[in-house]
Design an enzyme around this catalytic site. Structure first.
Site: not given
Ligand code: PAF
Length: 281
Positions: A27, A33-34, A58, A152, A186
């Protein structure tokens, strides 16, 4: 770097010579991390599509959706080192939801009943809807997801089995910052004072895993809540120990099985989740 806004254009540009296509759905508001998912995907495939799409279905509230961080300039900077192998897919709403922005309904059994599934009604239907759309639009051989969102990940594995499109789901390790906080888009939403204290989550989880042989699950939960809520502005939403395969919460540890702790904590308005393995020695 090639950037497409429709799956039709993207597919037209995929060469028939590609023997393995990877997909990293995101997103945006990318972090290391990505980057670790992209690194793995470029090692294992000859082309990789990174999708950037803030999926409205979502989110549980408009406020949460509207405050989700967006930083395309920084995303492009982080992806630049991989540009030869990457294709960016930044769809508009109607490429994902041609019939209107609405989730499909899925049944994931126990996988979606607890933790995030219980506290964020409809969240996993929204996630599964976008992931199914991406799978059908792009038809990758492999798709990469982080273990931070462990629930998830299990749901997407189940989705992929039932879609039967031959897509392998690759789960990649959760990455933490130097202070132990799980990397998340976040994290930057937290004001500095809360961000500085957020390491309490991992430090406390770590301590609890060391006590696993002596403590009951209730004792672990009470300890976690008291340590975290001792910090100004922090509130525990849940502390749950569950089997990693069916995600059904347990009330006792069984030394033959591996378990996982799952937590959600509010740091001010920012909701953070984390998970660690738990063994009874
Ligand atoms: O984990 C995320 O970033 C999102 O839930 C995903 C899988 C990209 C779907 O929007």
């Amino acid at each position: 770097m090639l950037i497409f806004h429709t799956a039709k254009e993207l597919r037209k540009n995929l060469s028939a010579k590609i023997s393995s296509l990877g997909l990293v759905p995101t997103m945006g508001a990318l972090h290391l991390g990505h980057v670790s998912l992209v690194e793995r995907a470029v090692k294992e495939n000859n082309k990789v599509v990174v999708s950037i799409y803030v999926n409205p279905t979502q989110f549980n509230s408009i406020e949460d959706l509207n405050s989700y961080p967006v930083n395309l300039e920084n995303d492009l900077k982080l992806l630049k080192p991989f540009k030869k192998q990457l294709i960016l897919y930044i769809p508009k709403h109607n490429d994902i939801y041609p019939e209107g922005i609405q989730s499909k309904k899925y049944d994931f059994g126990s996988l979606s009943q607890y933790m995030e599934g219980a506290l964020r009604p409809g969240h996993f239907d929204g996630v599964a809807t976008i992931v199914e759309a991406l799978f059908r639009n792009i038809m990758p051989n492999k798709a990469y997801f982080g273990e931070k969102d462990f629930q998830q990940l299990q749901i997407i594995k189940s989705l992929s089995r039932s879609l039967n499109l031959g897509i392998e789901i690759v789960g990649c390790p959760l990455l933490r910052g130097e202070d132990g906080l799980a990397l998340s888009s976040r994290n930057d939403l937290m004001p500095e004072d809360l961000r500085a204290e957020a390491s309490v989550i991992f430090q406390t989880l770590n301590y609890i895993t060391e006590q696993a042989s002596d403590w009951s699950i209730k004792e672990m939960e009470l300890y976690f809540k008291s340590k975290v809520e001792d910090k100004n502005g922090f509130k525990m939403e849940y502390f749950c120990v569950a089997n990693p395969s069916d995600l059904i919460p347990v009330s006792h540890l069984d030394s033959r099985n591996e378990h996982r702790i799952f937590v959600a904590v509010f740091a001010g308005k920012t909701r953070l989740i984390d998970t660690v393995k738990l063994f009874r020695k």
